[in-house]
Design an enzyme around this catalytic site. Structure first.
Site, mmCIF file in Angstrom:
data_model
loop_
_atom_site.group_PDB
_atom_site.id
_atom_site.type_symbol
_atom_site.label_atom_id
_atom_site.label_comp_id
_atom_site.label_asym_id
_atom_site.label_seq_id
_atom_site.Cartn_x
_atom_site.Cartn_y
_atom_site.Cartn_z
ATOM 1 N N CYS A 129 0.849 -1.202 0.000
ATOM 2 C CA CYS A 129 0.000 0.000 0.000
ATOM 3 C C CYS A 129 0.878 1.244 0.000
ATOM 4 O O CYS A 129 0.573 2.236 -0.680
ATOM 5 C CB CYS A 129 -0.931 0.001 1.208
ATOM 6 S SG CYS A 129 -2.351 -1.099 1.045
ATOM 7 N N ASN B 175 1.485 -16.849 -3.562
ATOM 8 C CA ASN B 175 1.615 -17.506 -2.262
ATOM 9 C C ASN B 175 0.455 -17.096 -1.369
ATOM 10 O O ASN B 175 0.097 -15.914 -1.306
ATOM 11 C CB ASN B 175 2.947 -17.118 -1.600
ATOM 12 C CG ASN B 175 4.136 -17.703 -2.336
ATOM 13 O OD1 ASN B 175 4.084 -18.838 -2.803
ATOM 14 N ND2 ASN B 175 5.203 -16.944 -2.458
ATOM 15 N N GLY C 59 4.758 -19.644 2.430
ATOM 16 C CA GLY C 59 5.869 -18.701 2.537
ATOM 17 C C GLY C 59 5.478 -17.271 2.238
ATOM 18 O O GLY C 59 6.339 -16.427 1.967
ATOM 19 N N HIS D 67 -0.585 -10.467 -4.196
ATOM 20 C CA HIS D 67 0.287 -10.116 -5.329
ATOM 21 C C HIS D 67 0.616 -11.375 -6.113
ATOM 22 O O HIS D 67 0.585 -12.484 -5.574
ATOM 23 C CB HIS D 67 1.570 -9.438 -4.837
ATOM 24 C CG HIS D 67 2.302 -10.238 -3.804
ATOM 25 N ND1 HIS D 67 1.909 -10.262 -2.485
ATOM 26 C CD2 HIS D 67 3.364 -11.063 -3.894
ATOM 27 C CE1 HIS D 67 2.717 -11.060 -1.806
ATOM 28 N NE2 HIS D 67 3.608 -11.574 -2.637
HETATM 29 P P1 AMP Z 1 5.537 -13.318 -0.785
HETATM 30 O O1 AMP Z 1 6.653 -14.003 -0.032
HETATM 31 O O2 AMP Z 1 4.823 -14.182 -1.770
HETATM 32 O O3 AMP Z 1 4.613 -12.596 0.182
HETATM 33 O O4 AMP Z 1 6.262 -12.210 -1.671
HETATM 34 C C1 AMP Z 1 6.672 -10.967 -1.184
HETATM 35 C C2 AMP Z 1 7.748 -10.494 -2.121
HETATM 36 O O5 AMP Z 1 7.879 -9.090 -1.960
HETATM 37 C C3 AMP Z 1 9.125 -11.109 -1.867
HETATM 38 O O6 AMP Z 1 9.577 -11.800 -3.019
HETATM 39 C C4 AMP Z 1 10.000 -9.889 -1.545
HETATM 40 O O7 AMP Z 1 11.300 -10.006 -2.064
HETATM 41 C C5 AMP Z 1 9.215 -8.755 -2.175
HETATM 42 N N1 AMP Z 1 9.406 -7.436 -1.596
HETATM 43 C C6 AMP Z 1 9.352 -7.095 -0.294
HETATM 44 N N2 AMP Z 1 9.553 -5.773 -0.143
HETATM 45 C C7 AMP Z 1 9.717 -5.256 -1.388
HETATM 46 C C8 AMP Z 1 9.963 -3.951 -1.900
HETATM 47 N N3 AMP Z 1 10.086 -2.883 -1.107
HETATM 48 N N4 AMP Z 1 10.093 -3.801 -3.238
HETATM 49 C C9 AMP Z 1 9.986 -4.861 -4.055
HETATM 50 N N5 AMP Z 1 9.747 -6.129 -3.637
HETATM 51 C C10 AMP Z 1 9.625 -6.324 -2.309
HETATM 52 ZN ZN ZN Z 2 -1.741 -3.298 1.186
#
Ligand code: AMP
Ligand code: ZN
Length: 113
Positions: A7, A86, A92, A99
Site C-alpha cells: 500500500c 503464495n 511462505g 500479489h
Molecule cells: P511473498 O513471499 O509471496 O509474500 O512475496 C513478497 C515479495 O515481496 C518477496 O519476493 C520480496 O522479495 C518482495 N518485496 C518485499 N519488499 C519489497 C519492496 N520494497 N520492493 C519490491 N519487492 C519487495
Molecule cells: Zn496493502
C-alpha cells in the site's frame, strides 16, 4: 495506520520504480529476485488473501492477469514465464497484500508444480 508495504509503494510513501501501472494494478521489480527477471503484479486494492475477494473483485483480478501477456515486450516474457501466488504461512507468504509473482528470463530450475 496502514503498515502494508505494498500500500505504501502504491501511494508513493515508499519510493519505487513502477514498471507498469493502470487503474487496477501496478507492477514492480521484486527487491530480491528469485529468477533472472522477477516482477510483482500488485492489485491496487488491499486484499490479504484470495479468500477475502468478492466475485466482483475476482473479475478485476482476472483482468489484471489477462493484462500480463499483453506486456510481453515490456517484461520480456517471450520465452515463457511462471506466475505464483503464495497464500498463507505454509506457502511462505511474507507480504499480506495479494500479489502475483512473475518469474521469467530463464529456464525454471525449480520443480514443476
Ligand atoms: P511473498 O513471499 O509471496 O509474500 O512475496 C513478497 C515479495 O515481496 C518477496 O519476493 C520480496 O522479495 C518482495 N518485496 C518485499 N519488499 C519489497 C519492496 N520494497 N520492493 C519490491 N519487492 C519487495
Ligand atoms: Zn496493502
Amino acid at each position: 495506520m496502514n503498515d502494508c508495504i505494498f500500500c505504501k509503494i502504491r501511494d508513493g510513501v515508499i519510493p519505487s520504480e513502477k514498471v507498469y501501472e493502470d487503474e487496477s494494478m501496478f507492477i514492480i521489480r521484486d527487491i530480491e529476485p528469485k529468477a533472472e527477471r522477477h516482477f510483482l503484479m500488485i492489485p491496487k486494492r488491499h486484499f490479504k488473501l484470495l479468500s477475502e475477494m468478492t466475485e466482483k473483485d475476482s473479475v478485476t483480478l482476472g483482468k489484471c492477469l489477462k493484462k500480463i501477456p499483453k506486456l510481453n515486450d515490456l517484461l520480456g516474457l517471450s520465452g515463457g514465464y511462471r506466475l505464483v501466488i503464495n497464500q498463507g504461512d505454509d506457502a511462505g507468504q511474507t507480504v499480506f497484500h495479494l500479489h502475483v509473482h512473475i518469474l521469467t528470463g530463464q529456464k525454471m530450475d525449480f520443480p514443476h508444480l
